[in-house]
Design a protein around this motif. Structure first.
Motif, short mmCIF file in Angstrom:
data_model
loop_
_atom_site.label_atom_id
_atom_site.label_comp_id
_atom_site.label_asym_id
_atom_site.label_seq_id
_atom_site.Cartn_x
_atom_site.Cartn_y
_atom_site.Cartn_z
N SER A 123 0.85 -1.20 0.00
CA SER A 123 0.00 0.00 0.00
C SER A 123 0.88 1.24 0.00
O SER A 123 1.79 1.38 0.83
N LEU A 124 0.62 2.12 -0.96
CA LEU A 124 1.42 3.33 -1.15
C LEU A 124 0.52 4.56 -1.07
O LEU A 124 -0.45 4.67 -1.80
N ALA A 125 0.86 5.49 -0.18
CA ALA A 125 0.11 6.74 -0.03
C ALA A 125 0.92 7.87 -0.62
O ALA A 125 2.06 8.11 -0.21
N GLU A 126 0.37 8.57 -1.62
CA GLU A 126 1.04 9.73 -2.21
C GLU A 126 0.41 11.01 -1.69
O GLU A 126 -0.80 11.10 -1.51
N VAL A 127 1.23 12.03 -1.48
CA VAL A 127 0.78 13.27 -0.85
C VAL A 127 -0.18 14.05 -1.74
O VAL A 127 -1.04 14.79 -1.25
N THR A 128 -0.04 13.91 -3.05
CA THR A 128 -0.96 14.53 -4.00
C THR A 128 -0.80 13.80 -5.33
O THR A 128 0.10 12.96 -5.47
N ARG A 129 -1.63 14.12 -6.30
CA ARG A 129 -1.50 13.54 -7.64
C ARG A 129 -0.86 14.60 -8.53
O ARG A 129 -1.40 15.68 -8.69
N SER A 130 0.30 14.29 -9.11
CA SER A 130 1.04 15.32 -9.84
C SER A 130 1.93 14.71 -10.92
O SER A 130 2.55 13.65 -10.72
N ALA A 147 5.08 5.75 2.05
CA ALA A 147 4.50 7.05 1.77
C ALA A 147 5.41 7.83 0.84
O ALA A 147 6.64 7.78 0.96
N LEU A 148 4.81 8.55 -0.10
CA LEU A 148 5.53 9.50 -0.95
C LEU A 148 5.15 10.89 -0.46
O LEU A 148 4.00 11.32 -0.62
N VAL A 149 6.12 11.60 0.12
CA VAL A 149 5.82 12.88 0.76
C VAL A 149 7.13 13.64 0.92
O VAL A 149 8.21 13.09 0.68
N GLY A 150 7.05 14.89 1.33
CA GLY A 150 8.25 15.68 1.53
C GLY A 150 9.11 15.17 2.67
O GLY A 150 8.58 14.75 3.71
N ALA A 151 10.42 15.21 2.50
CA ALA A 151 11.34 14.69 3.52
C ALA A 151 11.21 15.44 4.84
O ALA A 151 11.50 14.88 5.91
N GLU A 152 10.74 16.69 4.78
CA GLU A 152 10.63 17.47 6.02
C GLU A 152 9.64 16.86 7.00
O GLU A 152 9.78 17.03 8.22
N THR A 153 8.66 16.12 6.49
CA THR A 153 7.67 15.52 7.39
C THR A 153 8.31 14.47 8.30
O THR A 153 7.91 14.31 9.46
N LEU A 194 5.36 -7.19 -7.12
CA LEU A 194 4.62 -6.31 -6.22
C LEU A 194 3.30 -5.85 -6.85
O LEU A 194 3.25 -5.52 -8.03
N ASP A 195 2.28 -5.84 -6.05
CA ASP A 195 0.99 -5.27 -6.42
C ASP A 195 0.84 -3.98 -5.62
O ASP A 195 0.45 -4.00 -4.45
N VAL A 196 1.18 -2.85 -6.24
CA VAL A 196 1.17 -1.57 -5.54
C VAL A 196 -0.22 -0.95 -5.59
O VAL A 196 -0.75 -0.67 -6.67
N GLU A 197 -0.81 -0.77 -4.43
CA GLU A 197 -2.13 -0.15 -4.31
C GLU A 197 -1.92 1.32 -3.95
O GLU A 197 -1.53 1.66 -2.84
N LEU A 198 -2.17 2.19 -4.93
CA LEU A 198 -1.89 3.62 -4.77
C LEU A 198 -3.10 4.38 -4.27
O LEU A 198 -4.19 4.27 -4.81
N THR A 199 -2.89 5.18 -3.22
CA THR A 199 -3.93 6.05 -2.67
C THR A 199 -3.38 7.47 -2.56
O THR A 199 -2.25 7.66 -2.11
N THR A 200 -4.17 8.45 -2.97
CA THR A 200 -3.79 9.84 -2.81
C THR A 200 -4.37 10.36 -1.51
O THR A 200 -5.59 10.35 -1.32
N THR A 201 -3.51 10.80 -0.61
CA THR A 201 -3.95 11.19 0.74
C THR A 201 -4.00 12.69 0.96
O THR A 201 -4.33 13.15 2.06
N TRP A 202 -3.66 13.48 -0.05
CA TRP A 202 -3.88 14.93 -0.08
C TRP A 202 -3.37 15.67 1.15
O TRP A 202 -4.11 15.99 2.06
N THR A 221 0.23 10.74 8.79
CA THR A 221 -0.67 10.06 9.73
C THR A 221 -1.05 8.69 9.19
O THR A 221 -1.11 7.70 9.94
N THR A 222 -1.32 8.62 7.90
CA THR A 222 -1.67 7.36 7.26
C THR A 222 -0.54 6.35 7.41
O THR A 222 -0.76 5.17 7.72
N LEU A 223 0.70 6.81 7.19
CA LEU A 223 1.85 5.91 7.29
C LEU A 223 2.04 5.44 8.73
O LEU A 223 2.20 4.23 8.98
N LEU A 224 2.02 6.35 9.68
CA LEU A 224 2.32 6.01 11.07
C LEU A 224 1.24 5.14 11.71
O LEU A 224 1.51 4.40 12.66
#
Length: 327
Positions: free
Chosen positions: A28-35, A80-86, A55-63, A70-73
């Motif tokens: 399961s992969l959570a992306e911060v936005t769709r871009s 999670a695909l998100v900014g390193a600062e988080t 791998l069967d990657v299930e992509l969700t956009t978590t905006w 929060t979704t990852l933790l």
């Protein structure tokens, strides 16, 4: 009878083998936005690179960064695909199971400076005395935006009227309705505004701010330690996609990721991809550079948002990326 039994056993073996070949590990992969900024990720999915790694990657956009983290933790996603600062914010709060950055996707900021009127021979000092519609206070785009302004001799809160109280999703419509002389925008909105005559791209915050780990893949430390094989497979597929987009022509890349952008024309997808590619936004390997890590912290510190100094080795796993690159 022996022939019949042999035939039956062979058939069972073949069916079992086929079923085993089709078994994929769900991730399961959570992306911060769709871009389009994340083009290699969609290529890895559409071209079957993840699947070829089993791998069967299930992509969700978590905006949004907060929602994604929060979704990852909370185990709502493995990666999670998100900014390193988080990951820095979480670490500074004393997390027992911190988010570890293991692969980089983009290595520059993804926003552009758009003017309302055409500007010949643009210089950053042209912003002085104007109204600048910036990004949300505390967000990475805003931090990079203010850093770039200061690098070009502009004091954001003195030399221009800085607007930062508009929600991320409403910034384009605010500019289109007449707010601001300049605006900081992501793609494809910047290109769309050019096509519609609403604005004009005059410079890039990505090229002005330098290399930073802007968007990265991270997983909880416990997942990395427990399922290193899955992380390696994921990174291998990503690296293949990163190489693929550098080798293929823009039309081929645009066609590959088009299914992820139903409301964007193929022509705009192609233009945006070229713009990001040509300014070096797409990381060419998953390895997160140590110098870029500290450059990011310097930008955050300049903006007053760095919670604490964090060593590269505390939150970056480079072993997986190095292994994949050296295969």
């Amino acid at each position: 009878m022996k022939i019949w039994l042999f035939t039956m056993c062979s058939a069972v073996f073949l069916l079992t083998g086929c079923n085993q070949e089709k078994e994929l590990t769900e991730v399961s992969l959570a992306e911060v936005t769709r871009s389009i900024f994340y083009a290699p990720q969609y290529v890895a999915i559409s071209e079957g690179f993840f699947e070829e790694e089993g791998l069967d990657v299930e992509l969700t956009t978590t905006w949004g960064g907060d929602t994604t983290m929060t979704t990852l933790l909370s185990d709502g996603a493995d990666i999670a695909l998100v900014g390193a600062e988080t990951s820095m914010y979480v670490f500074a709060q004393g997390a027992n199971d911190p988010a570890i950055n293991f692969a980089q996707l983009t290595q520059t900021d993804g926003t552009f400076l758009v003017s309302r009127e055409p500007v010949e021979d643009f210089q950053w000092e042209d912003l002085k005395g104007t109204t600048f519609l910036g990004q949300r206070q505390g967000g990475m785009p805003q931090m990079v935006g203010e850093y770039v302004l200061k690098q070009n001799g502009i004091e954001p809160h003195e030399d221009l009227e800085l607007i930062q109280n508009i929600d991320f999703g409403n910034i384009p419509s605010a500019f289109a309705s007449g707010t601001g002389d300049f605006v900081q925008l992501f793609e494809p909105q910047a290109t769309l505004f050019e096509e519609e005559g609403i604005g004009h791209i005059v410079d890039s915050f990505g090229t002005q701010s330098g290399e930073i780990p802007y968007t990265v893949y991270m997983a909880k430390q416990s997942f990395l330690e427990k399922d290193t094989e899955t992380i390696e497979k994921f990174t291998r597929a990503l690296y293949r996609a990163q190489q693929w987009i550098q080798q293929e022509d823009a039309v081929t890349v645009a066609e590959s990721i088009e299914p992820f952008f139903d409301e964007t024309s193929l022509d705009v997808i192609e233009q945006v991809y070229i713009r990001y590619r040509d300014q070096g936004s797409y990381a060419t390997s998953p390895l997160l550079n140590e110098d870029a890590w500290y450059h990011l912290q310097a930008i955050m510190d300049e903006a007053g948002e760095l919670p604490m100094d964090i060593d590269y080795d505390d939150l970056v796993n480079r072993e997986v990326a190095e292994k994949i690159i050296n295969e």
